[in-house]
Design an enzyme around this catalytic site. Structure first.
Site, PDB file in Angstrom:
ATOM      1  N   GLY A 102       0.782  -1.239   0.000  1.00 19.95           N
ATOM      2  CA  GLY A 102       0.000   0.000   0.000  1.00 19.95           C
ATOM      3  C   GLY A 102       0.806   1.277   0.000  1.00 19.95           C
ATOM      4  O   GLY A 102       0.678   2.088   0.906  1.00 19.95           O
ATOM      5  N   SER A 115       2.569   8.689   0.975  1.00 25.12           N
ATOM      6  CA  SER A 115       1.880   7.547   1.581  1.00 25.12           C
ATOM      7  C   SER A 115       2.532   7.197   2.918  1.00 25.12           C
ATOM      8  O   SER A 115       3.765   7.212   3.041  1.00 25.12           O
ATOM      9  CB  SER A 115       1.974   6.317   0.665  1.00 25.12           C
ATOM     10  OG  SER A 115       1.278   6.536  -0.525  1.00 25.12           O
ATOM     11  N   ASP A 169      -3.953  -6.622  -5.776  1.00 22.74           N
ATOM     12  CA  ASP A 169      -5.202  -6.011  -5.316  1.00 22.74           C
ATOM     13  C   ASP A 169      -5.745  -6.935  -4.229  1.00 22.74           C
ATOM     14  O   ASP A 169      -6.097  -8.097  -4.499  1.00 22.74           O
ATOM     15  CB  ASP A 169      -6.184  -5.894  -6.489  1.00 22.74           C
ATOM     16  CG  ASP A 169      -7.456  -5.145  -6.092  1.00 22.74           C
ATOM     17  OD1 ASP A 169      -7.893  -5.294  -4.936  1.00 22.74           O
ATOM     18  OD2 ASP A 169      -8.011  -4.443  -6.945  1.00 22.74           O
ATOM     19  N   VAL A 170      -5.835  -6.430  -3.009  1.00 21.33           N
ATOM     20  CA  VAL A 170      -6.174  -7.295  -1.875  1.00 21.33           C
ATOM     21  C   VAL A 170      -7.633  -7.757  -1.870  1.00 21.33           C
ATOM     22  O   VAL A 170      -8.031  -8.533  -0.992  1.00 21.33           O
ATOM     23  CB  VAL A 170      -5.828  -6.631  -0.518  1.00 21.33           C
ATOM     24  CG1 VAL A 170      -4.327  -6.449  -0.374  1.00 21.33           C
ATOM     25  CG2 VAL A 170      -6.566  -5.297  -0.344  1.00 21.33           C
ATOM     26  N   ILE A 212      -3.105  -0.119   3.837  1.00 21.93           N
ATOM     27  CA  ILE A 212      -4.164  -0.147   2.813  1.00 21.93           C
ATOM     28  C   ILE A 212      -5.514   0.207   3.429  1.00 21.93           C
ATOM     29  O   ILE A 212      -5.876  -0.316   4.485  1.00 21.93           O
ATOM     30  CB  ILE A 212      -4.249  -1.562   2.196  1.00 21.93           C
ATOM     31  CG1 ILE A 212      -2.978  -1.863   1.398  1.00 21.93           C
ATOM     32  CG2 ILE A 212      -5.490  -1.706   1.322  1.00 21.93           C
ATOM     33  CD1 ILE A 212      -2.901  -3.290   0.886  1.00 21.93           C
ATOM     34  N   TYR A 215     -16.066  10.085   8.838  1.00 24.63           N
ATOM     35  CA  TYR A 215     -15.216   8.896   8.714  1.00 24.63           C
ATOM     36  C   TYR A 215     -16.109   7.663   8.506  1.00 24.63           C
ATOM     37  O   TYR A 215     -15.761   6.735   7.791  1.00 24.63           O
ATOM     38  CB  TYR A 215     -14.326   8.762   9.951  1.00 24.63           C
ATOM     39  CG  TYR A 215     -12.990   8.149   9.636  1.00 24.63           C
ATOM     40  CD1 TYR A 215     -11.970   8.893   9.046  1.00 24.63           C
ATOM     41  CD2 TYR A 215     -12.741   6.805   9.915  1.00 24.63           C
ATOM     42  CE1 TYR A 215     -10.756   8.322   8.748  1.00 24.63           C
ATOM     43  CE2 TYR A 215     -11.522   6.228   9.631  1.00 24.63           C
ATOM     44  CZ  TYR A 215     -10.538   6.989   9.045  1.00 24.63           C
ATOM     45  OH  TYR A 215      -9.333   6.413   8.757  1.00 24.63           O
ATOM     46  N   LYS A 250     -11.840   0.291  10.830  1.00 24.48           N
ATOM     47  CA  LYS A 250     -10.623   0.407  11.653  1.00 24.48           C
ATOM     48  C   LYS A 250     -10.793  -0.355  12.974  1.00 24.48           C
ATOM     49  O   LYS A 250      -9.826  -0.918  13.496  1.00 24.48           O
ATOM     50  CB  LYS A 250     -10.282   1.878  11.909  1.00 24.48           C
ATOM     51  CG  LYS A 250      -9.782   2.627  10.666  1.00 24.48           C
ATOM     52  CD  LYS A 250      -8.583   1.961  10.027  1.00 24.48           C
ATOM     53  CE  LYS A 250      -7.922   2.844   8.975  1.00 24.48           C
ATOM     54  NZ  LYS A 250      -6.921   2.091   8.181  1.00 24.48           N
ATOM     55  N   ARG A 284      -1.664  14.418   5.781  1.00 27.01           N
ATOM     56  CA  ARG A 284      -2.056  14.829   4.427  1.00 27.01           C
ATOM     57  C   ARG A 284      -1.584  13.809   3.375  1.00 27.01           C
ATOM     58  O   ARG A 284      -0.469  13.916   2.866  1.00 27.01           O
ATOM     59  CB  ARG A 284      -1.456  16.203   4.131  1.00 27.01           C
ATOM     60  CG  ARG A 284      -2.309  17.052   3.238  1.00 27.01           C
ATOM     61  CD  ARG A 284      -1.664  18.394   3.031  1.00 27.01           C
ATOM     62  NE  ARG A 284      -2.065  19.391   3.991  1.00 27.01           N
ATOM     63  CZ  ARG A 284      -3.245  20.015   3.988  1.00 27.01           C
ATOM     64  NH1 ARG A 284      -4.133  19.734   3.057  1.00 27.01           N
ATOM     65  NH2 ARG A 284      -3.529  20.922   4.885  1.00 27.01           N
ATOM     66  N   THR A 285      -2.409  12.810   3.091  1.00 29.87           N
ATOM     67  CA  THR A 285      -2.085  11.814   2.059  1.00 29.87           C
ATOM     68  C   THR A 285      -3.240  11.791   1.052  1.00 29.87           C
ATOM     69  O   THR A 285      -4.277  12.409   1.289  1.00 29.87           O
ATOM     70  CB  THR A 285      -1.946  10.405   2.673  1.00 29.87           C
ATOM     71  OG1 THR A 285      -3.238  10.015   3.171  1.00 29.87           O
ATOM     72  CG2 THR A 285      -0.942  10.352   3.801  1.00 29.87           C
TER      73      THR A 285
HETATM   74  P1  NAP Z   1      -2.486   6.372   0.546  1.00 30.94           P
HETATM   75  O1  NAP Z   1      -1.153   6.918   0.255  1.00 30.94           O
HETATM   76  O2  NAP Z   1      -3.576   6.694  -0.404  1.00 30.94           O
HETATM   77  O3  NAP Z   1      -2.381   4.810   0.782  1.00 30.94           O
HETATM   78  C1  NAP Z   1      -3.496   3.949   0.731  1.00 30.94           C
HETATM   79  C2  NAP Z   1      -3.110   2.817  -0.150  1.00 30.94           C
HETATM   80  O4  NAP Z   1      -4.120   1.789  -0.153  1.00 30.94           O
HETATM   81  C3  NAP Z   1      -2.916   3.253  -1.604  1.00 30.94           C
HETATM   82  O5  NAP Z   1      -1.644   2.868  -2.042  1.00 30.94           O
HETATM   83  C4  NAP Z   1      -4.025   2.477  -2.326  1.00 30.94           C
HETATM   84  O6  NAP Z   1      -3.688   2.119  -3.649  1.00 30.94           O
HETATM   85  C5  NAP Z   1      -4.093   1.242  -1.455  1.00 30.94           C
HETATM   86  N1  NAP Z   1      -5.263   0.431  -1.769  1.00 30.94           N
HETATM   87  C6  NAP Z   1      -6.570   0.803  -1.769  1.00 30.94           C
HETATM   88  N2  NAP Z   1      -7.345  -0.235  -2.165  1.00 30.94           N
HETATM   89  C7  NAP Z   1      -6.503  -1.278  -2.411  1.00 30.94           C
HETATM   90  C8  NAP Z   1      -6.679  -2.610  -2.858  1.00 30.94           C
HETATM   91  N3  NAP Z   1      -7.889  -3.101  -3.147  1.00 30.94           N
HETATM   92  N4  NAP Z   1      -5.583  -3.403  -3.003  1.00 30.94           N
HETATM   93  C9  NAP Z   1      -4.345  -2.934  -2.720  1.00 30.94           C
HETATM   94  N5  NAP Z   1      -4.108  -1.680  -2.307  1.00 30.94           N
HETATM   95  C10 NAP Z   1      -5.170  -0.849  -2.155  1.00 30.94           C
HETATM   96  O7  NAP Z   1      -3.027   6.916   1.976  1.00 30.94           O
HETATM   97  P2  NAP Z   1      -2.465   6.748   3.447  1.00 30.94           P
HETATM   98  O8  NAP Z   1      -3.162   7.807   4.224  1.00 30.94           O
HETATM   99  O9  NAP Z   1      -0.991   6.665   3.449  1.00 30.94           O
HETATM  100  O10 NAP Z   1      -3.097   5.353   3.907  1.00 30.94           O
HETATM  101  C11 NAP Z   1      -2.315   4.286   4.432  1.00 30.94           C
HETATM  102  C12 NAP Z   1      -2.979   3.760   5.710  1.00 30.94           C
HETATM  103  O11 NAP Z   1      -2.854   4.750   6.739  1.00 30.94           O
HETATM  104  C13 NAP Z   1      -4.471   3.467   5.557  1.00 30.94           C
HETATM  105  O12 NAP Z   1      -4.791   2.286   6.259  1.00 30.94           O
HETATM  106  C14 NAP Z   1      -5.105   4.671   6.251  1.00 30.94           C
HETATM  107  O13 NAP Z   1      -6.404   4.413   6.723  1.00 30.94           O
HETATM  108  C15 NAP Z   1      -4.116   4.853   7.389  1.00 30.94           C
HETATM  109  N6  NAP Z   1      -4.215   6.128   8.095  1.00 30.94           N
HETATM  110  C16 NAP Z   1      -4.146   7.304   7.424  1.00 30.94           C
HETATM  111  C17 NAP Z   1      -4.280   8.490   8.103  1.00 30.94           C
HETATM  112  C18 NAP Z   1      -4.229   9.803   7.376  1.00 30.94           C
HETATM  113  O14 NAP Z   1      -4.693  10.804   7.920  1.00 30.94           O
HETATM  114  N7  NAP Z   1      -3.682   9.848   6.180  1.00 30.94           N
HETATM  115  C19 NAP Z   1      -4.446   8.502   9.513  1.00 30.94           C
HETATM  116  C20 NAP Z   1      -4.497   7.289  10.182  1.00 30.94           C
HETATM  117  C21 NAP Z   1      -4.386   6.090   9.458  1.00 30.94           C
HETATM  118  P3  NAP Z   1      -4.139   3.097  -4.876  1.00 30.94           P
HETATM  119  O15 NAP Z   1      -3.712   4.451  -4.478  1.00 30.94           O
HETATM  120  O16 NAP Z   1      -3.451   2.558  -6.027  1.00 30.94           O
HETATM  121  O17 NAP Z   1      -5.636   2.978  -4.937  1.00 30.94           O
END
Ligand code: NAP
Length: 263
Positions: free
Chosen positions: A15, A21, A68-69, A96, A159, A166, A196-197
């Site tokens: 992911g 990311s 793709d999970v 992810i 959310y 979660k 910010r992602t």
């Molecule tokens: P991100 O960069 O968009 O990462 C999310 C990833 O999940 C992307 O690479 C996306 O791939 C992948 N994904 C989605 N559906 C998928 C699937 N079916 N198979 C495989 N991969 C898949 O955003 P991020 O914020 O870093 O998220 C990473 C984790 O951190 C997530 O679990 C998120 O909930 C958690 N988190 C984020 C925050 C925040 O504020 N950003 C806070 C707490 C926790 P594609 O982009 O190619 O679709």
């Protein structure tokens, strides 16, 4: 400064979309500690960005693989390739999450069965699906880390079903910690505050969330990508050798506050 040498270790990072990311925040720390890394991502469209991002790390990056999970056969194929080419993994980073847009735009009470299924499948079941295939090739001392968010415990408007996902993810990590504990495999969650992602930007009102979290946290600030990466590195490394089944907050102390007096 503690020197963590992971040069005999292999990590699978599932992911990473780009340099912002959170999976990449963890990967950067692992790579800096000498760990070899395998990256899996949702589709072929991710390949150019991943090639560019990982190019500076040369031979330390062992494989870039589509997975793709939502599809068991893609998960099976990924682990088959890892078994053949590398033979083991020491660390699994789950980064992810996905939920259909309408589940966050509409009130939670309107969540469809399909929206619920997709959110929980991609964002929670995927941890179990990956751990199930990873465990047989993980030696004692291995570690699994997943990224969660505070909306698992408390209501965070917008959310919605992702908060439910979660909660499921955190419970899944605890059951996995129990099942895999005897084999010496630890499983933990890291819970960052808002970052910010790309995934976060799709949450309606995200910028407001970011500002409010900083203002009302115990430290008066949000966590950085570095803070999140360092916590993941700690949970992978032997320094956290007896910590498993935990959810550890990296949020400037936002989650410990019961009340705040904003100016
Ligand atoms: P991100 O960069 O968009 O990462 C999310 C990833 O999940 C992307 O690479 C996306 O791939 C992948 N994904 C989605 N559906 C998928 C699937 N079916 N198979 C495989 N991969 C898949 O955003 P991020 O914020 O870093 O998220 C990473 C984790 O951190 C997530 O679990 C998120 O909930 C958690 N988190 C984020 C925050 C925040 O504020 N950003 C806070 C707490 C926790 P594609 O982009 O190619 O679709």
């Amino acid at each position: 400064m503690v020197n963590i040498d992971l040069s005999d270790k292999v990590a699978l990072i599932a992911g990473v979309q780009n340099e912002y990311s959170l999976g990449w925040a963890a990967a950067k720390k692992l790579l800096a500690a000498g760990c070899k890394c395998i990256f899996s991502f949702q589709g072929e469209r991710n390949i150019p960005a991943l090639e560019k991002l990982t190019a500076p790390f040369g031979d330390q990056v062992l494989m870039l693989e589509v997975c793709d999970v939502m599809y068991d056969e893609q998960i099976e194929a990924l682990f088959e390739k890892i078994k053949q080419k590398v033979g083991k993994i020491d660390y699994l980073m789950h980064a992810i999450a996905f939920t259909p847009r309408e589940t966050q735009e509409n009130p939670f009470v309107q969540t469809s069965r399909e929206g619920w299924k997709i959110a929980l499948d991609v964002s929670a079941y995927s941890l179990l699906a990956l751990a199930q295939r990873a465990a047989p090739i993980m030696p004692a001392g291995s570690s699994i880390v997943a990224l969660t968010y505070y909306a698992s415990e408390k209501v965070v408007p917008k959310y919605n079903v992702m908060g439910v996902a979660k909660a499921a993810l955190e419970a899944t990590s605890r059951y996995l910690a129990y099942d895999l504990g005897a084999a010496g495999i630890r499983v933990n969650c890291v819970s960052p505050g808002p970052m910010r992602t790309v995934a976060a930007k799709s949450i309606p009102g995200f910028t407001q969330m970011l500002e409010k979290a900083a203002k009302t946290s115990a430290m008066g600030k949000n966590a950085t990508f570095d803070d999140v990466g360092n916590m993941c590195l700690f949970l992978f490394s032997p320094m956290s050798g007896a910590t498993t089944g935990e959810t550890i907050y990296v949020d400037g102390g936002y989650s410990v506050m019961g009340m705040s007096f904003e100016s």
